[in-house]
Design a protein around this motif. Structure first.
Motif, mmCIF file in Angstrom:
data_model
loop_
_atom_site.group_PDB
_atom_site.id
_atom_site.type_symbol
_atom_site.label_atom_id
_atom_site.label_comp_id
_atom_site.label_asym_id
_atom_site.label_seq_id
_atom_site.Cartn_x
_atom_site.Cartn_y
_atom_site.Cartn_z
ATOM 1 N N CYS A 74 0.972 3.392 5.369
ATOM 2 C CA CYS A 74 1.654 2.110 5.209
ATOM 3 C C CYS A 74 3.049 2.316 4.642
ATOM 4 O O CYS A 74 3.976 1.590 4.870
ATOM 5 N N CYS A 85 0.227 4.333 0.520
ATOM 6 C CA CYS A 85 -0.540 5.555 1.506
ATOM 7 C C CYS A 85 0.592 5.983 2.292
ATOM 8 O O CYS A 85 1.599 5.495 2.577
ATOM 9 N N ASP A 91 -7.423 3.451 1.988
ATOM 10 C CA ASP A 91 -6.038 4.261 2.499
ATOM 11 C C ASP A 91 -6.014 5.370 1.612
ATOM 12 O O ASP A 91 -5.871 6.402 2.091
ATOM 13 N N LYS A 120 -1.715 -4.981 0.727
ATOM 14 C CA LYS A 120 -3.178 -5.082 1.105
ATOM 15 C C LYS A 120 -3.927 -5.328 -0.158
ATOM 16 O O LYS A 120 -3.478 -5.203 -1.412
ATOM 17 N N CYS A 135 0.633 -1.146 0.120
ATOM 18 C CA CYS A 135 -0.061 -0.143 -0.055
ATOM 19 C C CYS A 135 0.808 1.361 -0.115
ATOM 20 O O CYS A 135 1.610 1.486 0.827
HETATM 21 ZN ZN LIG Z 1 -2.166 1.963 3.384
#
Ligand SMILES: [Zn+2]
Length: 65
Positions: free
Chosen positions: A44, A41, A58, A50, A39
């Motif tokens: 993370c 984002c 996210d 994910k 991920c």
């Molecule tokens: Zn994330």
């Protein structure tokens, strides 16, 4: 790939959401929707794996790294 959406601060912006969806479509091209990617984002930071809809959530809530 157009990355201008990465500069959009408003994460409710349609262009941002379109960008996220475009990114996910591209990222999961080689995978099934039940497969995971890291991920990207802000929380993370490419460390957590994910599934598609979780990464989308996210990115829409926390923003792209
Ligand atoms: Zn994330």
């Amino acid at each position: 790939m157009d990355k201008s959406w990465l500069n959009i601060k408003n994460r409710a912006d349609r262009a941002y959401i379109r960008g996220v969806d475009g990114f996910l479509e591209w990222a999961y091209t080689q995978l099934g929707v039940n497969d995971m990617i890291r991920c990207p984002c802000k929380r993370c930071m490419n460390t957590e794996f994910k599934v598609h809809y979780r990464v989308r959530e996210d990115l829409l809530k926390k923003g792209f790294l």
